[in-house]
Motif scaffolding. Structure first.
Motif, PDB file in Angstrom:
ATOM      1  N   VAL A   1      45.140  14.070  16.606  1.00  0.00           N
ATOM      2  CA  VAL A   1      44.285  14.939  17.421  1.00  0.00           C
ATOM      3  C   VAL A   1      44.781  14.921  18.869  1.00  0.00           C
ATOM      4  CG1 VAL A   1      41.946  15.263  18.337  1.00  0.00           C
ATOM      5  CG2 VAL A   1      42.283  14.635  15.929  1.00  0.00           C
ATOM      6  N   PRO A   2      44.978  16.081  19.495  1.00  0.00           N
ATOM      7  CA  PRO A   2      45.431  16.098  20.897  1.00  0.00           C
ATOM      8  C   PRO A   2      44.362  15.543  21.834  1.00  0.00           C
ATOM      9  CG  PRO A   2      44.822  18.304  20.191  1.00  0.00           C
ATOM     10  CD  PRO A   2      44.771  17.437  18.962  1.00  0.00           C
ATOM     11  N   ARG A   3      44.790  14.879  22.892  1.00  0.00           N
ATOM     12  CA  ARG A   3      43.878  14.247  23.845  1.00  0.00           C
ATOM     13  C   ARG A   3      43.962  14.927  25.210  1.00  0.00           C
ATOM     14  NH1 ARG A   3      40.702  11.711  20.351  1.00  0.00           N
ATOM     15  NH2 ARG A   3      41.900  10.439  18.887  1.00  0.00           N
ATOM     16  N   GLY A   4      42.875  14.910  25.918  1.00  0.00           N
ATOM     17  CA  GLY A   4      42.886  15.380  27.291  1.00  0.00           C
ATOM     18  C   GLY A   4      43.671  14.433  28.180  1.00  0.00           C
ATOM     19  N   VAL A   5      44.075  14.922  29.340  1.00  0.00           N
ATOM     20  CA  VAL A   5      44.878  14.126  30.271  1.00  0.00           C
ATOM     21  C   VAL A   5      44.114  14.007  31.583  1.00  0.00           C
ATOM     22  CG1 VAL A   5      47.086  13.908  31.461  1.00  0.00           C
ATOM     23  CG2 VAL A   5      46.994  14.988  29.195  1.00  0.00           C
ATOM     24  N   ALA A   6      43.662  12.796  31.881  1.00  0.00           N
ATOM     25  CA  ALA A   6      42.929  12.573  33.128  1.00  0.00           C
ATOM     26  C   ALA A   6      43.858  12.796  34.318  1.00  0.00           C
ATOM     27  CB  ALA A   6      42.357  11.158  33.152  1.00  0.00           C
ATOM     28  N   GLY A   7      43.383  13.551  35.283  1.00  0.00           N
ATOM     29  CA  GLY A   7      44.156  13.771  36.498  1.00  0.00           C
ATOM     30  C   GLY A   7      45.188  14.858  36.409  1.00  0.00           C
ATOM     31  N   ALA A   8      45.350  15.492  35.255  1.00  0.00           N
ATOM     32  CA  ALA A   8      46.333  16.568  35.136  1.00  0.00           C
ATOM     33  C   ALA A   8      45.857  17.791  35.920  1.00  0.00           C
ATOM     34  CB  ALA A   8      46.557  16.929  33.678  1.00  0.00           C
ATOM     35  N   LYS A   9      46.783  18.476  36.555  1.00  0.00           N
ATOM     36  CA  LYS A   9      46.489  19.695  37.292  1.00  0.00           C
ATOM     37  C   LYS A   9      47.228  20.849  36.616  1.00  0.00           C
ATOM     38  CE  LYS A   9      45.862  17.319  41.730  1.00  0.00           C
ATOM     39  NZ  LYS A   9      46.320  17.216  43.143  1.00  0.00           N
ATOM     40  N   VAL A  10      46.442  21.790  36.096  1.00  0.00           N
ATOM     41  CA  VAL A  10      47.014  22.892  35.320  1.00  0.00           C
ATOM     42  C   VAL A  10      46.523  24.212  35.900  1.00  0.00           C
ATOM     43  CG1 VAL A  10      47.388  23.822  33.006  1.00  0.00           C
ATOM     44  CG2 VAL A  10      46.868  21.389  33.297  1.00  0.00           C
ATOM     45  N   ALA A  11      47.412  25.183  36.025  1.00  0.00           N
ATOM     46  CA  ALA A  11      47.053  26.507  36.522  1.00  0.00           C
ATOM     47  C   ALA A  11      47.779  27.552  35.686  1.00  0.00           C
ATOM     48  CB  ALA A  11      47.417  26.652  38.001  1.00  0.00           C
ATOM     49  N   ALA A  12      47.244  28.769  35.708  1.00  0.00           N
ATOM     50  CA  ALA A  12      47.853  29.866  34.955  1.00  0.00           C
ATOM     51  C   ALA A  12      47.732  31.148  35.761  1.00  0.00           C
ATOM     52  CB  ALA A  12      47.177  30.022  33.598  1.00  0.00           C
ATOM     53  N   ARG A  13      48.754  31.967  35.683  1.00  0.00           N
ATOM     54  CA  ARG A  13      48.699  33.280  36.309  1.00  0.00           C
ATOM     55  C   ARG A  13      49.489  34.263  35.451  1.00  0.00           C
ATOM     56  NH1 ARG A  13      52.734  33.005  41.589  1.00  0.00           N
ATOM     57  NH2 ARG A  13      54.599  32.226  40.506  1.00  0.00           N
ATOM     58  N   VAL A  14      49.022  35.512  35.458  1.00  0.00           N
ATOM     59  CA  VAL A  14      49.672  36.557  34.672  1.00  0.00           C
ATOM     60  C   VAL A  14      50.794  37.161  35.492  1.00  0.00           C
ATOM     61  CG1 VAL A  14      49.340  38.729  33.441  1.00  0.00           C
ATOM     62  CG2 VAL A  14      47.506  37.025  33.474  1.00  0.00           C
TER      63      VAL A  14
ATOM     64  N   THR B   1      51.602  26.202  34.968  1.00  0.00           N
ATOM     65  CA  THR B   1      52.197  25.052  35.649  1.00  0.00           C
ATOM     66  C   THR B   1      51.309  23.848  35.386  1.00  0.00           C
ATOM     67  OG1 THR B   1      51.002  25.565  37.701  1.00  0.00           O
ATOM     68  CG2 THR B   1      53.229  26.451  37.451  1.00  0.00           C
ATOM     69  N   ALA B   2      51.922  22.718  35.064  1.00  0.00           N
ATOM     70  CA  ALA B   2      51.165  21.512  34.718  1.00  0.00           C
ATOM     71  C   ALA B   2      51.788  20.304  35.398  1.00  0.00           C
ATOM     72  CB  ALA B   2      51.139  21.314  33.200  1.00  0.00           C
ATOM     73  N   ASP B   3      50.984  19.614  36.229  1.00  0.00           N
ATOM     74  CA  ASP B   3      51.378  18.357  36.871  1.00  0.00           C
ATOM     75  C   ASP B   3      50.568  17.222  36.266  1.00  0.00           C
ATOM     76  OD1 ASP B   3      53.286  19.025  39.087  1.00  0.00           O
ATOM     77  OD2 ASP B   3      51.625  20.352  39.656  1.00  0.00           O
ATOM     78  N   GLY B   4      51.178  16.041  36.214  1.00  0.00           N
ATOM     79  CA  GLY B   4      50.459  14.863  35.754  1.00  0.00           C
ATOM     80  C   GLY B   4      50.447  14.682  34.260  1.00  0.00           C
ATOM     81  N   LEU B   5      51.401  15.273  33.545  1.00  0.00           N
ATOM     82  CA  LEU B   5      51.477  15.068  32.106  1.00  0.00           C
ATOM     83  C   LEU B   5      52.000  13.663  31.808  1.00  0.00           C
ATOM     84  CD1 LEU B   5      52.888  18.504  30.855  1.00  0.00           C
ATOM     85  CD2 LEU B   5      50.512  17.732  30.958  1.00  0.00           C
ATOM     86  N   PRO B   6      51.701  13.120  30.614  1.00  0.00           N
ATOM     87  CA  PRO B   6      52.150  11.765  30.277  1.00  0.00           C
ATOM     88  C   PRO B   6      53.669  11.629  30.380  1.00  0.00           C
ATOM     89  CG  PRO B   6      50.528  12.541  28.696  1.00  0.00           C
ATOM     90  CD  PRO B   6      50.872  13.707  29.553  1.00  0.00           C
TER      91      PRO B   6
ATOM     92  N   ASP C   1      60.776  17.963  38.929  1.00  0.00           N
ATOM     93  CA  ASP C   1      60.047  16.866  39.587  1.00  0.00           C
ATOM     94  C   ASP C   1      58.761  16.510  38.850  1.00  0.00           C
ATOM     95  OD1 ASP C   1      61.995  16.786  41.602  1.00  0.00           O
ATOM     96  OD2 ASP C   1      60.936  18.329  42.771  1.00  0.00           O
ATOM     97  N   GLY C   2      58.863  16.444  37.521  1.00  0.00           N
ATOM     98  CA  GLY C   2      57.709  16.057  36.718  1.00  0.00           C
ATOM     99  C   GLY C   2      56.709  17.167  36.467  1.00  0.00           C
ATOM    100  N   ARG C   3      56.986  18.353  36.987  1.00  0.00           N
ATOM    101  CA  ARG C   3      56.090  19.496  36.770  1.00  0.00           C
ATOM    102  C   ARG C   3      56.663  20.388  35.667  1.00  0.00           C
ATOM    103  NH1 ARG C   3      54.378  23.703  41.465  1.00  0.00           N
ATOM    104  NH2 ARG C   3      52.839  22.059  41.852  1.00  0.00           N
ATOM    105  N   LEU C   4      55.816  20.769  34.730  1.00  0.00           N
ATOM    106  CA  LEU C   4      56.211  21.693  33.668  1.00  0.00           C
ATOM    107  C   LEU C   4      55.837  23.119  34.080  1.00  0.00           C
ATOM    108  CD1 LEU C   4      57.149  22.394  30.748  1.00  0.00           C
ATOM    109  CD2 LEU C   4      54.771  22.014  30.029  1.00  0.00           C
ATOM    110  N   VAL C   5      56.789  24.020  33.951  1.00  0.00           N
ATOM    111  CA  VAL C   5      56.543  25.455  34.148  1.00  0.00           C
ATOM    112  C   VAL C   5      56.846  26.137  32.818  1.00  0.00           C
ATOM    113  CG1 VAL C   5      57.115  27.533  35.440  1.00  0.00           C
ATOM    114  CG2 VAL C   5      57.147  25.301  36.582  1.00  0.00           C
ATOM    115  N   LEU C   6      55.835  26.730  32.226  1.00  0.00           N
ATOM    116  CA  LEU C   6      55.962  27.313  30.881  1.00  0.00           C
ATOM    117  C   LEU C   6      55.498  28.764  30.934  1.00  0.00           C
ATOM    118  CD1 LEU C   6      54.980  25.713  27.513  1.00  0.00           C
ATOM    119  CD2 LEU C   6      54.033  27.945  28.112  1.00  0.00           C
ATOM    120  N   ARG C   7      56.320  29.657  30.370  1.00  0.00           N
ATOM    121  CA  ARG C   7      55.951  31.078  30.283  1.00  0.00           C
ATOM    122  C   ARG C   7      55.733  31.445  28.831  1.00  0.00           C
ATOM    123  NH1 ARG C   7      56.799  34.743  34.369  1.00  0.00           N
ATOM    124  NH2 ARG C   7      57.339  36.346  32.840  1.00  0.00           N
TER     125      ARG C   7
END
Length: 694
Positions: free
Chosen positions: A153-166, A174-179, A209-215
């Motif tokens: 089961v997928p788990r939430g990530v405390a402190g992760a910062k996630v944003a989305a734009r079209v 964009t996702a910061d703070g992933l495991p 720099d540890g940030r994921l950018v996914l399209r």
């Protein structure tokens, strides 16, 4: 009695429990449905992807105890031709947390589960499970299975910062703070919302720099614009993943006017291009709705009712004010009924049901009630009874004092009768309404009602229009009786529709019920006309016999007025490449995908037995020898999606096409081309024009 295992030809389903501290209030308890799939078969995740349906679990627990939602394990990607689905093969456990009520002496569990299992075909299956858990004693037999499920089961990530734009035709996350274990790796992307993304297209990812950018590419048939997007990221071959949610700053405005062009014609459009999310599109949809509602009056299911109202208007020797009041009351009845129907439809949609225009006609009981109404109208037109003779004295007196009530109720009846019909321009308006916010949706349905009521309102408001009608005379009595026969013809059609839904026994039950109602009505009418003590006693006896006859007919008929077990229509895998043409085959998403993957055009007829427009098109344009010859020359695969009874796959596809009712006609070209939506009232020229664009 415990019944924890259900075995089908494709799946073994088992109800499991895990209570390491025993079954007691405040102690952890999990229940779960374990599915063991036969080789090659699979079921679906909460978002099934391009096709399919998720597993549903309905629990029955003692008072004070409750079950939570399924903790869905990370799914697999299940490609099928050009489609991409999300689900499970092999063995999967769907765990559910349970809260045990205070003072519970053990736990009696009942589960009703449904799942769609697919290989080359898809089959709906279900199971009923029961389990008795004794109090206090730990339940550990399935510990390993539940621990494996928890790890998946997928788990939430405390402190992760996630944003989305079209951005254009994609959403950039964009996702910061992933495991740390995920950083720098290529991850699988599983969106939880359906109808948003192009599941089969690859995502693009980069790390900085540890940030994921996914399209993630948006679907050309996008039907949803949620304020936040939930999704799962997982590493291929590694159990579990992370569950994230990203607010969307802003979705793009409504589609360009080119999308609307496909409403009235056959210009290629991306399905679902019509969008009422912006104010600019609303006036156009209101206009389409008004015109579609006005054209409903020409449909064979509505025209007799309008004719009756027009005849009644010509017979009345009333002032202009009374006629106008009657027209307004009729309009109020029509609009209020449209709004009530829209409210029910929107409420069902909000609850997750996939329903659309005419959904009530998928119920055999509603079909039977409509047939009963038409029978009574026909008997009334023939003079078998007058409404006043069947109503209690107080009700009849109230009706006489409030004639406007009759006008409003006639409007409501007209809407009920109109529900099987889709007029030109109406399909796009209704489809857009059900994808819009509720204030806009209700305004579109209100415009439909105003359009339908407009002709009679105009006749009642402007005497000059009424003067074009023939003068009152004896001919009206014969004309009134003549209108009974279209009513009875409609009853024959409704019996045929019910036969498709409930089989021959259901059709026979309806005919017996209508016969009993007709005889009882005749007896009651005679009872109302009786005078004197002796006649009153005879009439009462006849009325009592009518009641007994009707009660017996209801007791025998109602159990038979139900749906036969539904099956998912499928097409053999070889159908897409089959050389024969001109032969209609059952629709399925897999058949469309296989044919398009092989470069073969596909024509889909979304239809229903209760849709009069569908039957008209089937016997005219779709039976035209020149049309059939042209389809054969192009090697077009002909598929028919029958929505007579509820079918969630068909409802899901209609929603993706931006429609919510039938008929809908779609011509698919090669795999990369956009589908063409043809008009609701089909013509041979429209089909030839669409074929010329392939």
């Amino acid at each position: 009695m415990n019944r924890a295992i259900v075995t089908t030809d494709h799946v073994t389903a088992t109800l499991l429990a895990h209570a390491p501290q025993g079954v007691a209030a405040g102690q952890p308890l999990q229940l779960g449905l374990q599915l063991v799939h036969k080789d090659g078969w699979h079921t679906y995740w909460k978002n099934p992807g391009d096709s399919g349906l998720p597993v549903t679990l309905k629990w029955t627990l003692p008072a004070g105890s409750s079950a939570g939602d399924i903790a869905w394990p990370v799914p697999q990607r299940l490609p099928y031709g050009p489609l991409m689905n999300y689900g499970y093969d092999g063995t999967v456990l769907l765990p559910v947390p349970v809260r045990v009520g205070a003072g519970a002496a053990g736990l009696d569990v009942k589960l009703s589960a449904e799942w769609l299992v697919c290989k080359d075909i898809c089959l709906p299956e279900s199971g009923e499970f029961a389990l008795r858990l004794a109090p206090g004693t730990p339940v550990l037999a399935s510990r390993t299975a539940f621990e494996a499920a928890a790890a998946a089961v997928p788990r939430g990530v405390a402190g992760a910062k996630v944003a989305a734009r079209v951005e254009g035709a994609a959403v950039e996350f964009t996702a910061d703070g992933l495991p740390p274990r995920l950083r720098g790796k290529q991850l699988l992307f599983f969106p939880e919302e359906s109808g948003v993304f192009e599941h089969a297209d690859a995502t693009t990812q980069r790390w900085a720099d540890g940030r994921l950018v996914l399209r993630a590419p948006l679907s050309a048939m996008r039907s949803e614009s949620p304020p936040a997007l939930k999704f799962v990221l997982a590493e291929a071959g590694v159990p579990g993943g992370v569950a994230l949610s990203a607010p969307v700053a802003a979705w793009p405005g409504p589609a360009s006017a080119s999308g609307a062009a496909g409403v009235a014609g056959t210009a290629p459009v991306a399905a679902g291009a019509l969008d009422t999310g912006g104010a600019a599109a609303l006036p156009l949809m209101l206009l389409f709705a008004f015109l579609g509602g006005a054209l409903l009056n020409l449909m064979p299911c509505v025209f007799p009712v309008l004719s009756l109202k027009a005849v009644a208007l010509a017979q009345r020797a009333e002032g202009r004010g009374r006629q106008l009041a009657g027209g307004i009351a009729y309009t109020v009845g029509v609009v209020a009924s449209f709004l009530a129907l829209a409210g029910g439809l929107l409420a069902l949609r909000a609850g997750g049901a996939l329903v659309g225009w005419g959904f009530q006609l998928q119920s055999p009981l509603f079909i039977a009630a409509l047939a009963l109404l038409f029978t009574l109208i026909g008997l009334n037109l023939l003079g078998v009874f007058e409404v006043g003779t069947l109503l209690p004295g107080r009700v009849a007196a109230y009706r006489a004092r409030n004639p406007l009530l009759d006008d409003a109720l006639t409007g409501a009846v007209a809407v009920a009768i109109a529900s099987p019909c889709t007029a030109p321009l109406m399909g796009a308006a209704v489809g857009a309404a059900l994808a819009a916010p509720w204030p806009q949706a209700l305004s579109i349905f209100g415009a439909l009602g105003l359009g339908m009521a407009a002709p009679y309102l105009a006749l009642s408001a402007w005497p000059r229009l009424a003067r074009v009608m023939p003068r009152p005379g004896p001919w009206m009595v014969r004309f009134k009786a003549l209108l009974a026969f279209p009513m009875f013809a409609t009853v024959v059609w409704l019996a045929w529709v019910l036969g498709h839904q409930a089989g021959v026994d259901g059709m026979a039950a309806l005919l017996v019920l209508l016969l009993a109602v007709s005889l009882a009505t005749w007896l009651w009418s005679g009872m109302g006309a009786a005078a004197g003590p002796r006649s009153a006693r005879r009439a009462a006896a006849a009325g009592g016999a009518g009641v007994a006859l009707l009660a017996g007919a209801l007791a025998w008929s109602l159990p038979l007025l139900r749906d036969e077990p539904a099956t998912i229509a499928t097409v053999p895998a070889a159908a897409a490449g089959a050389p024969q043409t001109g032969q209609w085959q059952p629709w399925s998403p897999q058949a469309v995908a296989q044919a398009r993957d092989a470069g073969r055009p596909v024509f889909v007829d979304f239809t229903a037995a209760w849709c009069i427009t569908c039957q008209f098109n089937k016997r005219t344009a779709l039976s035209d020898p020149a049309v059939l010859s042209a389809l054969a020359q192009k090697q077009v695969l002909l598929l028919r999606a029958d929505w007579t009874s509820r079918d969630p796959l068909i409802a899901q596809q209609l929603q993706a096409l931006g429609r919510s009712g039938v008929p809908v006609y779609v011509l698919y070209g090669d795999k990369g081309g956009a589908p063409q939506l043809l008009p609701e009232v089909l013509s041979a020229d429209a089909i030839h024009s669409a074929l010329s664009r392939l």
